[in-house]
Design a protein around this motif. Structure first.
Motif, short mmCIF file in Angstrom:
data_model
loop_
_atom_site.label_atom_id
_atom_site.label_comp_id
_atom_site.label_asym_id
_atom_site.label_seq_id
_atom_site.Cartn_x
_atom_site.Cartn_y
_atom_site.Cartn_z
N ALA A 1 13.08 -8.13 5.73
CA ALA A 1 11.67 -8.62 5.61
C ALA A 1 11.24 -8.57 3.98
O ALA A 1 10.57 -9.49 3.65
N LEU A 2 11.57 -7.73 3.34
CA LEU A 2 11.38 -7.55 1.91
C LEU A 2 12.25 -8.56 1.31
O LEU A 2 11.72 -9.37 0.29
N ALA A 3 13.46 -8.73 1.68
CA ALA A 3 14.33 -9.63 0.94
C ALA A 3 13.75 -11.01 1.01
O ALA A 3 13.73 -11.85 0.02
N VAL A 4 13.32 -11.68 2.20
CA VAL A 4 13.06 -12.77 2.40
C VAL A 4 11.71 -13.23 1.60
O VAL A 4 11.72 -14.17 0.92
N ALA A 5 10.61 -12.23 1.31
CA ALA A 5 9.53 -12.29 0.50
C ALA A 5 10.07 -12.43 -0.70
O ALA A 5 9.23 -12.92 -1.72
N PRO B 1 -4.79 -1.01 -0.01
CA PRO B 1 -4.40 -0.62 1.34
C PRO B 1 -4.00 -2.23 1.84
O PRO B 1 -4.31 -3.31 1.49
N MET B 2 -2.96 -2.11 2.70
CA MET B 2 -2.43 -3.26 3.34
C MET B 2 -3.33 -3.26 4.60
O MET B 2 -4.37 -2.81 4.78
N CYS B 3 -2.68 -4.28 5.47
CA CYS B 3 -3.33 -4.48 7.00
C CYS B 3 -2.91 -3.28 7.82
O CYS B 3 -1.75 -2.72 7.64
N THR B 4 -3.52 -2.76 8.85
CA THR B 4 -3.44 -1.98 9.90
C THR B 4 -2.14 -2.48 10.61
O THR B 4 -2.11 -3.82 10.70
N ILE C 1 4.22 -7.72 6.08
CA ILE C 1 4.75 -8.70 4.74
C ILE C 1 4.48 -10.06 5.04
O ILE C 1 4.09 -10.67 4.39
N PRO C 2 4.65 -10.60 6.32
CA PRO C 2 4.30 -12.10 6.82
C PRO C 2 3.01 -12.40 6.62
O PRO C 2 2.77 -13.97 6.27
N ARG C 3 2.16 -11.37 6.43
CA ARG C 3 0.75 -11.75 6.72
C ARG C 3 0.03 -11.56 5.18
O ARG C 3 -0.88 -12.01 4.86
N LEU C 4 1.09 -11.09 4.21
CA LEU C 4 0.53 -11.16 2.72
C LEU C 4 0.76 -12.42 2.02
O LEU C 4 1.92 -12.92 1.99
N GLU C 5 -0.19 -13.07 1.32
CA GLU C 5 -0.44 -14.22 0.91
C GLU C 5 -0.07 -13.98 -0.51
O GLU C 5 0.27 -15.17 -1.26
N ASN C 6 -0.03 -12.69 -1.28
CA ASN C 6 0.26 -12.97 -2.63
C ASN C 6 1.79 -12.86 -2.85
O ASN C 6 2.64 -12.81 -1.92
N ASP C 7 2.28 -13.09 -3.99
CA ASP C 7 3.72 -13.29 -4.60
C ASP C 7 4.07 -11.62 -4.46
O ASP C 7 3.40 -10.80 -5.25
N LEU C 8 5.10 -11.29 -3.66
CA LEU C 8 5.40 -9.85 -3.54
C LEU C 8 6.03 -9.33 -4.98
O LEU C 8 5.77 -8.36 -5.07
N VAL C 9 6.82 -10.27 -5.50
CA VAL C 9 7.41 -9.89 -6.60
C VAL C 9 6.10 -9.27 -7.87
O VAL C 9 6.43 -8.37 -8.37
N GLU C 10 5.11 -10.12 -7.66
CA GLU C 10 3.89 -9.91 -8.55
C GLU C 10 3.43 -8.37 -8.25
O GLU C 10 2.96 -7.88 -9.23
N VAL C 11 3.15 -8.22 -7.17
CA VAL C 11 2.45 -6.96 -6.77
C VAL C 11 3.35 -5.86 -7.00
O VAL C 11 2.64 -4.82 -7.40
N MET C 12 4.66 -6.09 -6.66
CA MET C 12 5.51 -4.91 -6.91
C MET C 12 5.61 -4.58 -8.40
O MET C 12 5.71 -3.24 -8.78
N LEU C 13 5.76 -5.67 -9.24
CA LEU C 13 5.95 -5.30 -10.60
C LEU C 13 4.66 -4.54 -11.04
O LEU C 13 4.71 -3.76 -12.29
N ALA C 14 3.27 -5.11 -10.55
CA ALA C 14 2.23 -4.39 -11.11
C ALA C 14 2.16 -2.96 -10.73
O ALA C 14 1.63 -2.40 -11.51
N VAL C 15 2.81 -2.66 -9.48
CA VAL C 15 2.67 -1.21 -9.11
C VAL C 15 3.75 -0.58 -10.08
O VAL C 15 3.40 0.59 -10.61
N ALA C 16 5.02 -1.08 -10.45
CA ALA C 16 6.14 -0.49 -11.09
C ALA C 16 5.39 -0.45 -12.44
O ALA C 16 5.79 0.43 -13.17
N GLU C 17 4.66 -1.22 -13.11
CA GLU C 17 4.18 -1.20 -14.31
C GLU C 17 2.70 -0.69 -14.58
O GLU C 17 2.44 -0.55 -15.57
N GLY C 18 2.21 -0.02 -13.52
CA GLY C 18 0.92 0.62 -13.50
C GLY C 18 -0.24 -0.18 -13.69
O GLY C 18 -1.24 0.40 -14.61
N ARG C 19 -0.20 -1.28 -13.31
CA ARG C 19 -1.35 -2.36 -13.62
C ARG C 19 -1.91 -2.91 -12.44
O ARG C 19 -2.29 -4.13 -12.19
N LEU C 20 -2.10 -2.25 -11.31
CA LEU C 20 -2.15 -2.57 -9.89
C LEU C 20 -4.01 -3.00 -10.03
O LEU C 20 -4.09 -3.73 -9.14
#
Length: 428
Positions: free
Chosen positions: A14-18, A205-208, A295-314
């Motif tokens: 699921a993560l790979a597809v996104a 937070p993500m969705c429940t 993840i299928p309900r997330l409309e953001n670009d997952l790479v952008e979100v994960m990079l923001a997490v990894a780089e401390g700018r969420l």
């Protein structure tokens, strides 16, 4: 950029597809991957639990992001090694991963943070643990402290079950994971998962979502890694949701206050008790199969979100969610979660995915040299559907399941039924 994703299950597919869908993604490497991930990236032979090997591979292939799916690489410090060579990594370091790697650590952290959870005691001595069990009486929950591949938790409704669970831990049934035993009160109410992205300061937070752990319909039988899930959870009130978010925020704040830089996903497993939501457990990564409906309900670009997490700018990111429902049904091998056979030929996946709004995530599959798709695990496929209503998503998922065949195919037919019937269904 090139991206390395560690893991081999449905969560990772699921993560790979996104990730692969992002315009930021050039080459996607999945280690080791499965029969489904090979269609969206390159499966590579790499020991995901070897910090140095992962860091070296990421550096040699020019990866600009490493995403860690399972808990074991997190606990052994793979994220620390990746960050040490200057590559952004989605996943906490070994210190932060203790929220999952040690139930004792997690409970003590919750106490310090003021997060509601079950009353508990921890033991390193069998006699003391047995004495506590006899003093408390059943029902109780007995947990091996460390990682035990999802098998170190026993919900004991009778005293003898609790005693047997304690003895199993100290007799080495779970190796070092059972050297410390955590014994908790048994809480009542519906369960709910709430995952969050966090860079150690900001929490989004993500969705429940709600997993179905028991192997058999009616929530009977042994615990599994998950037989199905749906998102969002319609029975959660605004007050309960706010309380769960508060618990996640307090936990991240406490980690930060203690000098632990937690960057990745914080998974909160909650019990919606009559006294309000209480934490059952924390995980240091995405849930499985919750990821397949979140993840299928997330409309953001997952790479952008994960990079923001990894780089401390969420703090720069606001999450956007589809208003559609998602349901996933897990197809398992006969005998799971006990012993099962592998190598069964799978047919019908393409027919299922030809349906509108259906995605089949691979969990335990492999491709033979002849190109046949075969079973290679207990949980084989996660059949996920989206719909404008809960009923539509659920009906579509089960219709897709009917198109897929393999010898010994097993599934639960009641995923989400309780939620459709409302809150009172959990009191029946």
């Amino acid at each position: 950029m090139n991206i390395l994703l560690l893991g081999s299950g449905g969560r990772e597919h699921a993560l790979a597809v996104a990730l692969a869908a992002s315009p930021r993604c050039d080459e996607l490497y999945i280690a080791p991957g499965n029969g489904g991930t090979a269609a969206v990236g390159e499966n590579v032979l790499l020991d995901a639990e070897d910090p140095a090997a992962v860091a070296d591979f990421a550096r040699e292939t020019g990866c600009g992001l490493v995403v860690i799916g399972p808990e074991a690489p997190l606990v052994v410090g793979v994220a620390d090694a990746v960050r040490a060579v200057g590559i952004p990594c989605f996943g906490p370091g070994a210190e932060g991963a203790q929220v999952e790697g040690s139930k004792k650590f997690s409970k003590e952290l919750m106490e310090r943070a003021g997060v509601p959870t079950a009353a508990y005691a921890s033991f390193t001595d069998e006699a003391a643990a047995l004495a506590y069990v006899r003093d408390q009486g059943a029902p109780l929950v007995v947990k091996a402290d460390g990682l035990a591949a999802g098998k170190g938790v026993v919900v004991a409704t009778e005293l003898s079950q609790a005693e047997d669970a304690v003895r199993a831990c100290f007799d080495g049934a779970f190796g070092k994971a059972g050297a410390t035993v955590v014994i908790e009160e048994m809480m009542t109410g519906p369960e709910c998962s709430l995952l969050a992205f966090t860079d150690g300061e900001t929490v989004r937070p993500m969705c429940t979502s709600q997993d179905h752990k028991r192997a058999l319909e009616g929530d009977r039988g042994p615990n599994t890694g998950g037989m199905g899930a749906y998102a969002p959870v319609p029975i959660v009130t605004d007050e309960e949701h706010a309380a769960m978010v508060d618990a996640l925020e307090k936990t991240v704040a406490q980690l930060h206050a203690e000098g632990i830089d937690y960057r990745g996903c914080l998974y909160g497993g909650f019990m919606l008790t009559p006294a309000g939501p209480k934490v059952l457990e924390f995980n240091a990564r995405f849930g499985d199969p919750e990821t397949q409906v979140v993840i299928p309900r997330l409309e953001n670009d997952l790479v952008e979100v994960m990079l923001a997490v990894a780089e401390g700018r969420l703090s720069e990111v606001e999450l956007r969610w589809s208003d559609r429902w998602a349901v996933t049904v897990v197809l398992t091998s006969a005998g799971y979660p006990g012993s099962y056979e592998k190598g069964k030929v799978i047919t019908g996946v393409e027919d299922a995915e030809a349906m509108d709004d259906v995605t089949v995530y691979h969990a335990g599959t492999a491709l033979t040299d002849a190109g046949e798709l075969v079973t290679s695990g207990g949980r084989v496929l996660d059949v996920t559907a989206l719909g404008d209503t809960f009923e539509a998503a659920r009906d579509r998922a089960y219709a897709a399941c009917e198109k897929i065949q393999f010898e010994g195919k097993t599934l639960r037919h009641d995923i989400g039924l309780r939620a459709l019937r409302g809150r009172a269904a959990w009191d029946e």
